[in-house]
Structure formats: C-alpha cells, structure tokens
Motif scaffolding. Structure first.
Motif, PDB file in Angstrom:
ATOM      1  N   PHE A 197       1.043  -1.094   0.361  1.00 51.78           N
ATOM      2  CA  PHE A 197      -0.451  -0.449  -0.026  1.00 51.78           C
ATOM      3  C   PHE A 197       1.232   0.918   0.190  1.00 51.78           C
ATOM      4  O   PHE A 197       0.670   2.553  -1.014  1.00 51.78           O
ATOM      5  N   ALA A 198       2.161   1.147   0.525  1.00 54.24           N
ATOM      6  CA  ALA A 198       2.714   2.176   0.122  1.00 54.24           C
ATOM      7  C   ALA A 198       2.126   3.553   1.263  1.00 54.24           C
ATOM      8  O   ALA A 198       3.160   4.494   0.738  1.00 54.24           O
ATOM      9  N   ASP A 199       1.563   3.810   2.254  1.00 54.67           N
ATOM     10  CA  ASP A 199       0.730   5.168   2.275  1.00 54.67           C
ATOM     11  C   ASP A 199       1.154   4.892   3.893  1.00 54.67           C
ATOM     12  O   ASP A 199       1.955   4.644   4.857  1.00 54.67           O
ATOM     13  N   THR A 200       0.290   5.693   4.566  1.00 56.72           N
ATOM     14  CA  THR A 200       0.121   5.762   6.079  1.00 56.72           C
ATOM     15  C   THR A 200       0.065   4.982   7.041  1.00 56.72           C
ATOM     16  O   THR A 200       0.143   5.100   8.212  1.00 56.72           O
ATOM     17  N   ARG A 201      -0.818   3.674   6.377  1.00 56.37           N
ATOM     18  CA  ARG A 201      -1.182   2.523   7.186  1.00 56.37           C
ATOM     19  C   ARG A 201       0.574   1.244   7.142  1.00 56.37           C
ATOM     20  O   ARG A 201       0.710   0.842   7.478  1.00 56.37           O
ATOM     21  N   LEU A 202       0.950   1.957   6.239  1.00 57.81           N
ATOM     22  CA  LEU A 202       2.395   1.064   6.285  1.00 57.81           C
ATOM     23  C   LEU A 202       3.545   1.809   7.284  1.00 57.81           C
ATOM     24  O   LEU A 202       4.231   1.065   8.147  1.00 57.81           O
ATOM     25  N   GLN A 203       3.370   2.565   7.046  1.00 58.33           N
ATOM     26  CA  GLN A 203       4.554   3.560   8.665  1.00 58.33           C
ATOM     27  C   GLN A 203       3.637   3.748   9.883  1.00 58.33           C
ATOM     28  O   GLN A 203       4.716   3.171  11.101  1.00 58.33           O
ATOM     29  N   ALA A 204       2.398   3.744   9.762  1.00 53.56           N
ATOM     30  CA  ALA A 204       2.039   3.450  11.568  1.00 53.56           C
ATOM     31  C   ALA A 204       2.348   1.874  11.680  1.00 53.56           C
ATOM     32  O   ALA A 204       2.286   1.975  12.865  1.00 53.56           O
ATOM     33  N   SER A 205       2.227   0.797  10.474  1.00 57.10           N
ATOM     34  CA  SER A 205       2.688  -0.605  11.121  1.00 57.10           C
ATOM     35  C   SER A 205       4.311  -0.413  11.343  1.00 57.10           C
ATOM     36  O   SER A 205       4.812  -1.036  12.612  1.00 57.10           O
ATOM     37  N   ILE A 206       5.059   0.161  10.360  1.00 54.99           N
ATOM     38  CA  ILE A 206       6.275  -0.431  10.722  1.00 54.99           C
ATOM     39  C   ILE A 206       6.927   0.737  12.272  1.00 54.99           C
ATOM     40  O   ILE A 206       6.951  -0.086  13.191  1.00 54.99           O
ATOM     41  N   GLU A 207       6.129   1.764  12.449  1.00 57.34           N
ATOM     42  CA  GLU A 207       6.204   2.444  14.108  1.00 57.34           C
ATOM     43  C   GLU A 207       5.887   1.921  14.896  1.00 57.34           C
ATOM     44  O   GLU A 207       6.373   1.120  15.966  1.00 57.34           O
ATOM     45  N   THR A 208       4.861   0.980  14.437  1.00 57.07           N
ATOM     46  CA  THR A 208       3.765   0.047  15.685  1.00 57.07           C
ATOM     47  C   THR A 208       4.913  -1.649  16.350  1.00 57.07           C
ATOM     48  O   THR A 208       5.314  -1.725  16.572  1.00 57.07           O
ATOM     49  N   ALA A 209       6.103  -1.905  14.943  1.00 54.87           N
ATOM     50  CA  ALA A 209       6.303  -2.591  14.867  1.00 54.87           C
ATOM     51  C   ALA A 209       7.437  -2.677  15.639  1.00 54.87           C
ATOM     52  O   ALA A 209       8.581  -3.262  16.797  1.00 54.87           O
ATOM     53  N   GLU A 210       8.654  -1.269  15.560  1.00 50.88           N
ATOM     54  CA  GLU A 210       9.500  -1.107  15.812  1.00 50.88           C
ATOM     55  C   GLU A 210       9.118  -0.859  17.424  1.00 50.88           C
ATOM     56  O   GLU A 210      10.087  -1.733  18.338  1.00 50.88           O
ATOM     57  N   ALA A 211       8.060  -0.962  17.833  1.00 52.88           N
ATOM     58  CA  ALA A 211       7.904   0.175  19.449  1.00 52.88           C
ATOM     59  C   ALA A 211       7.646  -1.574  20.077  1.00 52.88           C
ATOM     60  O   ALA A 211       7.473  -2.194  20.842  1.00 52.88           O
ATOM     61  N   ALA A 212       7.375  -2.613  19.412  1.00 53.24           N
ATOM     62  CA  ALA A 212       7.064  -4.624  19.704  1.00 53.24           C
ATOM     63  C   ALA A 212       8.508  -4.933  20.371  1.00 53.24           C
ATOM     64  O   ALA A 212       8.833  -5.676  20.820  1.00 53.24           O
ATOM     65  N   VAL A 213       9.079  -4.615  18.590  1.00 50.84           N
ATOM     66  CA  VAL A 213      10.302  -5.327  18.742  1.00 50.84           C
ATOM     67  C   VAL A 213      11.337  -4.459  19.901  1.00 50.84           C
ATOM     68  O   VAL A 213      12.107  -4.819  20.575  1.00 50.84           O
ATOM     69  N   ASP A 214      11.833  -3.028  20.101  1.00 48.02           N
ATOM     70  CA  ASP A 214      12.209  -2.631  21.457  1.00 48.02           C
ATOM     71  C   ASP A 214      11.954  -3.518  22.872  1.00 48.02           C
ATOM     72  O   ASP A 214      11.697  -4.134  23.910  1.00 48.02           O
ATOM     73  N   THR A 215      10.455  -3.386  22.813  1.00 44.86           N
ATOM     74  CA  THR A 215       9.252  -4.681  23.761  1.00 44.86           C
ATOM     75  C   THR A 215      10.092  -5.491  24.235  1.00 44.86           C
ATOM     76  O   THR A 215      10.262  -5.892  25.219  1.00 44.86           O
ATOM     77  N   LEU A 216      10.062  -6.721  23.241  1.00 44.01           N
ATOM     78  CA  LEU A 216      10.430  -7.557  23.009  1.00 44.01           C
ATOM     79  C   LEU A 216      12.012  -7.893  23.353  1.00 44.01           C
ATOM     80  O   LEU A 216      12.099  -8.608  24.570  1.00 44.01           O
ATOM     81  N   VAL A 217      12.962  -7.282  23.092  1.00 47.73           N
ATOM     82  CA  VAL A 217      13.828  -6.718  23.585  1.00 47.73           C
ATOM     83  C   VAL A 217      14.403  -6.654  24.784  1.00 47.73           C
ATOM     84  O   VAL A 217      15.119  -7.330  26.075  1.00 47.73           O
ATOM     85  N   MET A 218      13.650  -5.678  25.571  1.00 50.72           N
ATOM     86  CA  MET A 218      13.870  -5.497  27.273  1.00 50.72           C
ATOM     87  C   MET A 218      12.751  -6.939  28.107  1.00 50.72           C
ATOM     88  O   MET A 218      13.449  -6.589  28.861  1.00 50.72           O
ATOM     89  N   GLN A 219      12.131  -6.996  26.676  1.00 50.65           N
ATOM     90  CA  GLN A 219      12.165  -8.953  28.134  1.00 50.65           C
ATOM     91  C   GLN A 219      11.901  -9.875  27.794  1.00 50.65           C
ATOM     92  O   GLN A 219      12.476 -10.140  28.955  1.00 50.65           O
ATOM     93  N   LEU A 220      13.275  -9.972  26.249  1.00 46.31           N
ATOM     94  CA  LEU A 220      13.875 -11.253  26.480  1.00 46.31           C
ATOM     95  C   LEU A 220      15.023 -11.014  27.595  1.00 46.31           C
ATOM     96  O   LEU A 220      15.947 -11.677  28.050  1.00 46.31           O
ATOM     97  N   ALA A 221      15.268  -9.348  27.143  1.00 48.72           N
ATOM     98  CA  ALA A 221      16.858  -9.225  27.742  1.00 48.72           C
ATOM     99  C   ALA A 221      16.788  -9.061  29.232  1.00 48.72           C
ATOM    100  O   ALA A 221      18.514  -8.556  29.987  1.00 48.72           O
ATOM    101  N   ALA A 222      15.722  -9.184  29.653  1.00 46.47           N
ATOM    102  CA  ALA A 222      15.862  -8.928  31.655  1.00 46.47           C
ATOM    103  C   ALA A 222      16.314  -8.741  31.875  1.00 46.47           C
ATOM    104  O   ALA A 222      16.221  -8.077  33.045  1.00 46.47           O
TER     105      ALA A 222
END
Length: 234
Positions: A197-222
């Motif tokens: 789609f390459a529109d604002t929905r893609l950008q929002a999805s990237i931002e959500t995924a990056e935030a989820a990655v940050d949270t996952l790192v924090m959890q797995l790295a204890a």
C-alpha cells in the motif's frame, strides 16, 4: 553471556529505513540487534545472510549422506554436508535465534526454506529410531532454553490470528512447526504489514512493529519494565 544467531533472508538488500526499496524484515532484525547490543553489549552475535547467500538446496546426494552413519560417510558425503554442518553448528551454539523472514507468496522465501532443510538434520537436531516404542522421531534441542524471534513483513494486511486472511499466512506457522520439531518451542514474532500500500498505514505499521521490537528486546534481555533502559534507534 548470550549468543545470538542473527539471520536475514530477504532478497532485498539494505533496510527500508535506508531506502524505499529496502527490506522491512531486515529493518526489524537490525533494530532488534542494535537494541540488544545497547542493553547487553558483551553478548556475542553471529550473522548469517541467507538472502544474499542462500544455502544449497537439499539434493539426493545430501539425503544419502545425511542418512548415512557418520562413521560410514565417504569423503564426498562429508563435502556435500559441509555447509549444513556449519549451519547446524551455528544453531547449536545459539541461545537466541533472531530471524528476519519476509512473506513471499504466503510462505517463507525459498532461501529460508533451504536454511530450514539444512538444519533439520537426523542425528544432529532430531533423532530417529524405527525400533523406538511410541514416537520414532524426537527433538534433540529440547530443554536447552533456546528461543526464536521471527521478524517478518507482509504486502497485505490481516494475517494475524482472527483476522481476515489469517488462513493464508504460512510464514510463522511453517517456521514454528520446523523449529518445534527440533525442540525450539519458545517463539516470539513481530510483523510489518501494508507494504504494497506504501501509504500512511505502512508507516503506522512500521512504527508499531518497531515499538514491539523494543518491548520484546526489553523482555528477553530481562531489563525490567523501564522503557528508558532501551534507547530508541533514530
């Protein structure tokens, strides 16, 4: 110390942060490793790019060699299995596998399927005994506390459980099945959607995924619950 095996499998080179034609899965896997290094700089990271350097597909010779007892293998068999041996060795040494795996036509890229075929090895990662009572196959990596993180990207949207086309998503499902077969059952996943789609929905999805990655790192790295312990990647 934790040993991380970082795998990328996208045919796209570079990340979508660097270029519009770059890979979203590489973007997520790169971010995961960057955040992990900030949190635990002394941990070891081994990198394997199967997107740029795909493992050789399994052949008849490979199968013959793999199912021949090690002490009976001829030199040509050892040569055929040498790449697979290296991939298995990396996997066995890893505590955490971080895999960037985009969706290609509803499943994993051929490059990553070749990787799976090379690391699902009788006598190495799964056992087989036709005379064994009950189940003749068993996972050999069970109980080793290995964890798997799948970081993926999708052109469409609605592939998650309960959504409109979940039944068409064979990425996480096929990876989880293969890794559970060898004994790795703790799996986490994060996805970017709307790529086509390459529109604002893609950008929002990237931002959500990056935030989820940050949270996952924090959890797995204890690291605990404080978000300030993980720096944002600009």
């Amino acid at each position: 110390m934790t040993t991380i095996l970082h795998i990328d499998s996208s045919a796209r080179q570079g990340t979508s942060r660097e270029s519009r034609s770059g890979s979203h899965s590489r973007r997520l896997s790169s971010r995961f490793i960057q955040q992990w290094r900030l949190a635990r700089p002394d941990d070891d990271v081994v990198y394997r790019d199967v997107g740029a350097n795909p493992p050789r597909p399994v052949s008849g010779e490979w199968i013959h060699a793999a199912f021949t007892k090690p002490e009976q293998r001829e030199p040509w068999m050892q040569a055929v299995l040498s790449e697979s041996d290296a991939l298995v060795k990396e996997l066995l040494a890893a505590d955490l596998i971080v895999a960037g795996v985009p969706m290609y036509n509803f499943n994993v890229p051929a490059q990553f399927k070749a990787y799976i075929d090379n690391i699902v090895r009788v006598g190495q990662t799964f056992g087989f005994d036709r005379n064994r009572e009950g189940e003749p196959y068993w996972p050999m990596l069970s109980g080793q506390n290995k964890r798997l993180v799948i970081l993926t990207s999708r052109g469409d949207y609605g592939y998650d459980p309960g959504e409109r086309i979940h039944h068409m998503n064979h990425v996480e499902r096929s990876i989880k099945t293969a890794f559970a077969y060898i004994g790795i059952t703790e799996v986490h996943s994060v996805a970017v959607e709307y790529d086509e789609f390459a529109d604002t929905r893609l950008q929002a999805s990237i931002e959500t995924a990056e935030a989820a990655v940050d949270t996952l790192v924090m959890q797995l790295a204890a690291l605990g619950p404080a978000p300030s312990r993980v720096a944002r990647v600009a």
